[in-house]
Design a protein around this motif. Structure first.
Motif, mmCIF file in Angstrom:
data_model
loop_
_atom_site.group_PDB
_atom_site.id
_atom_site.type_symbol
_atom_site.label_atom_id
_atom_site.label_comp_id
_atom_site.label_asym_id
_atom_site.label_seq_id
_atom_site.Cartn_x
_atom_site.Cartn_y
_atom_site.Cartn_z
ATOM 1 N N ILE A 72 13.718 26.151 63.740
ATOM 2 C CA ILE A 72 15.114 26.406 64.101
ATOM 3 C C ILE A 72 15.506 27.728 63.146
ATOM 4 O O ILE A 72 15.353 27.610 62.203
ATOM 5 N N TYR A 73 16.215 28.653 63.833
ATOM 6 C CA TYR A 73 16.642 29.820 63.418
ATOM 7 C C TYR A 73 18.152 29.580 62.971
ATOM 8 O O TYR A 73 19.037 29.332 63.491
ATOM 9 N N THR A 74 18.471 30.220 61.833
ATOM 10 C CA THR A 74 19.859 30.313 61.194
ATOM 11 C C THR A 74 20.503 31.225 62.002
ATOM 12 O O THR A 74 19.864 32.073 62.807
ATOM 13 N N GLU A 75 21.851 31.172 61.936
ATOM 14 C CA GLU A 75 22.771 31.912 62.562
ATOM 15 C C GLU A 75 22.409 33.698 62.374
ATOM 16 O O GLU A 75 22.240 34.369 62.936
ATOM 17 N N ASN A 76 22.348 33.908 60.988
ATOM 18 C CA ASN A 76 21.903 35.331 60.498
ATOM 19 C C ASN A 76 20.750 35.682 61.186
ATOM 20 O O ASN A 76 20.565 36.937 61.446
ATOM 21 N N GLU A 77 19.666 34.701 61.037
ATOM 22 C CA GLU A 77 18.238 35.051 61.655
ATOM 23 C C GLU A 77 18.507 35.439 63.026
ATOM 24 O O GLU A 77 18.004 36.487 63.847
ATOM 25 N N LYS A 78 19.403 34.589 64.016
ATOM 26 C CA LYS A 78 19.518 34.747 65.481
ATOM 27 C C LYS A 78 20.272 36.123 65.568
ATOM 28 O O LYS A 78 19.962 36.955 66.547
ATOM 29 N N ASN A 79 20.985 36.537 64.678
ATOM 30 C CA ASN A 79 21.741 37.670 64.817
ATOM 31 C C ASN A 79 21.161 38.869 64.735
ATOM 32 O O ASN A 79 20.968 39.906 65.219
ATOM 33 N N ARG A 80 19.863 38.894 63.641
ATOM 34 C CA ARG A 80 19.009 39.928 63.522
ATOM 35 C C ARG A 80 17.802 39.724 64.723
ATOM 36 O O ARG A 80 17.386 40.914 64.828
ATOM 37 N N LEU A 81 17.399 38.487 64.735
ATOM 38 C CA LEU A 81 16.157 38.549 65.833
ATOM 39 C C LEU A 81 16.717 38.094 67.138
ATOM 40 O O LEU A 81 17.003 36.875 67.250
ATOM 41 N N ASP A 82 16.939 38.957 68.008
ATOM 42 C CA ASP A 82 17.148 38.193 69.507
ATOM 43 C C ASP A 82 16.217 37.370 69.991
ATOM 44 O O ASP A 82 15.179 37.427 69.668
ATOM 45 N N VAL A 83 16.622 37.128 71.199
ATOM 46 C CA VAL A 83 15.727 36.249 72.034
ATOM 47 C C VAL A 83 14.341 36.770 72.213
ATOM 48 O O VAL A 83 13.533 36.188 72.157
ATOM 49 N N LYS A 84 14.348 38.040 72.449
ATOM 50 C CA LYS A 84 13.236 38.861 72.918
ATOM 51 C C LYS A 84 12.212 38.836 71.759
ATOM 52 O O LYS A 84 10.912 38.482 71.762
ATOM 53 N N ASN A 85 12.849 38.978 70.699
ATOM 54 C CA ASN A 85 12.077 39.080 69.358
ATOM 55 C C ASN A 85 11.436 37.723 68.963
ATOM 56 O O ASN A 85 10.322 37.715 68.706
ATOM 57 N N ASP A 108 11.258 36.697 56.726
ATOM 58 C CA ASP A 108 11.695 37.000 55.432
ATOM 59 C C ASP A 108 11.854 38.650 55.404
ATOM 60 O O ASP A 108 13.035 39.211 54.976
ATOM 61 N N ARG A 109 10.741 39.397 55.862
ATOM 62 C CA ARG A 109 11.143 40.494 55.670
ATOM 63 C C ARG A 109 11.941 41.455 56.761
ATOM 64 O O ARG A 109 12.472 42.359 56.311
ATOM 65 N N VAL A 110 12.144 40.768 57.878
ATOM 66 C CA VAL A 110 13.052 41.111 58.908
ATOM 67 C C VAL A 110 14.590 40.976 58.121
ATOM 68 O O VAL A 110 15.259 41.962 58.036
ATOM 69 N N MET A 111 14.665 39.973 57.506
ATOM 70 C CA MET A 111 16.117 39.733 56.763
ATOM 71 C C MET A 111 16.154 40.701 55.655
ATOM 72 O O MET A 111 17.196 41.003 55.136
ATOM 73 N N GLY A 112 15.193 41.240 55.237
ATOM 74 C CA GLY A 112 15.372 42.073 54.069
ATOM 75 C C GLY A 112 15.664 43.512 54.141
ATOM 76 O O GLY A 112 15.809 44.515 53.556
ATOM 77 N N LEU A 113 15.814 43.851 55.758
ATOM 78 C CA LEU A 113 16.058 45.090 56.174
ATOM 79 C C LEU A 113 17.802 45.248 56.225
ATOM 80 O O LEU A 113 18.120 44.258 56.534
ATOM 81 N N THR A 115 19.609 46.368 58.507
ATOM 82 C CA THR A 115 19.960 46.689 59.730
ATOM 83 C C THR A 115 20.217 45.360 60.436
ATOM 84 O O THR A 115 19.843 44.485 60.311
ATOM 85 N N GLN A 116 21.127 45.570 61.595
ATOM 86 C CA GLN A 116 21.912 44.768 62.405
ATOM 87 C C GLN A 116 20.985 44.610 63.719
ATOM 88 O O GLN A 116 20.781 43.506 64.123
ATOM 89 N N GLU A 117 20.449 45.874 64.033
ATOM 90 C CA GLU A 117 19.713 45.863 65.347
ATOM 91 C C GLU A 117 18.164 45.996 64.981
ATOM 92 O O GLU A 117 17.884 47.124 64.370
ATOM 93 N N LEU A 118 17.532 45.103 65.643
ATOM 94 C CA LEU A 118 15.804 45.219 65.341
ATOM 95 C C LEU A 118 15.322 45.417 66.618
ATOM 96 O O LEU A 118 15.408 44.510 67.557
ATOM 97 N N LEU A 119 14.631 46.442 67.038
ATOM 98 C CA LEU A 119 13.922 46.654 68.048
ATOM 99 C C LEU A 119 12.521 46.025 68.096
ATOM 100 O O LEU A 119 11.939 45.498 66.929
#
Length: 157
Positions: A72-85, A108-113, A115-119
């Motif tokens: 289950i992703y947190t709101e912050n994680e969902k904001n950084r990792l979109d549905v595709k990711n 963890d490393r994604v959240m360490g970036l 950036t708000q937009e992660l391709l």
């Protein structure tokens, strides 16, 4: 920062060039390559945090999680990792490229970036860096590398 991480990974990991241990020399190399000092520091800190995940108690706590559990992703994680990711992470777990432990390290490393937009391509590189850093994941690393490079040539959609 992703550009610096990718540059370091491709230049030193994917080549026969010996990795420079001296941080000052590495910083100078990155400055000569055209990167900004502040971004270099952020990238090196990010890499240190990745290495620290290897030694942390978090790994043993993650390893105890059931492989049949649902993340289950947190709101912050969902904001950084979109549905595709998030779907790609789930796919990699289903085909045994990622374990629950390596998935959590990736998140963890994604959240360490900073950036708000992660391709999706950025996520793939982060996954590759995490798998390279975790001993015993050589097969998963090779499979992820194949997914990354075949996707770049247009074979995998």
């Amino acid at each position: 920062m992703m550009d610096i991480l990718m540059y370091l990974f491709e230049t030193y990991i994917h080549s026969d060039v010996e990795l420079m241990v001296d941080q000052d020399e590495l910083e100078e190399e990155l400055l000569r390559a055209g990167f900004h000092q502040e971004e270099i520091y952020k990238a090196l800190d990010w890499l240190e945090d990745l290495a620290a995940l290897q030694e942390s108690d978090q790994r043993s706590a993650i390893a105890k999680g059931a492989s049949t559990s649902t993340r289950i992703y947190t709101e912050n994680e969902k904001n950084r990792l979109d549905v595709k990711n998030r779907g790609f992470l789930l796919f990699l777990e289903q085909v045994n490229v990622l374990t629950t432990e390596t998935r959590e390290m990736v998140i963890d490393r994604v959240m360490g970036l900073e950036t708000q937009e992660l391709l999706l391509d950025d996520l793939k590189w982060i996954i590759l860096m995490v798998l390279f850093n975790v001993p015993g994941n050589e097969n998963a690393y090779t499979l992820m590398e194949e997914l990354l490079y075949t996707a770049e040539t247009g074979i995998l959609h």
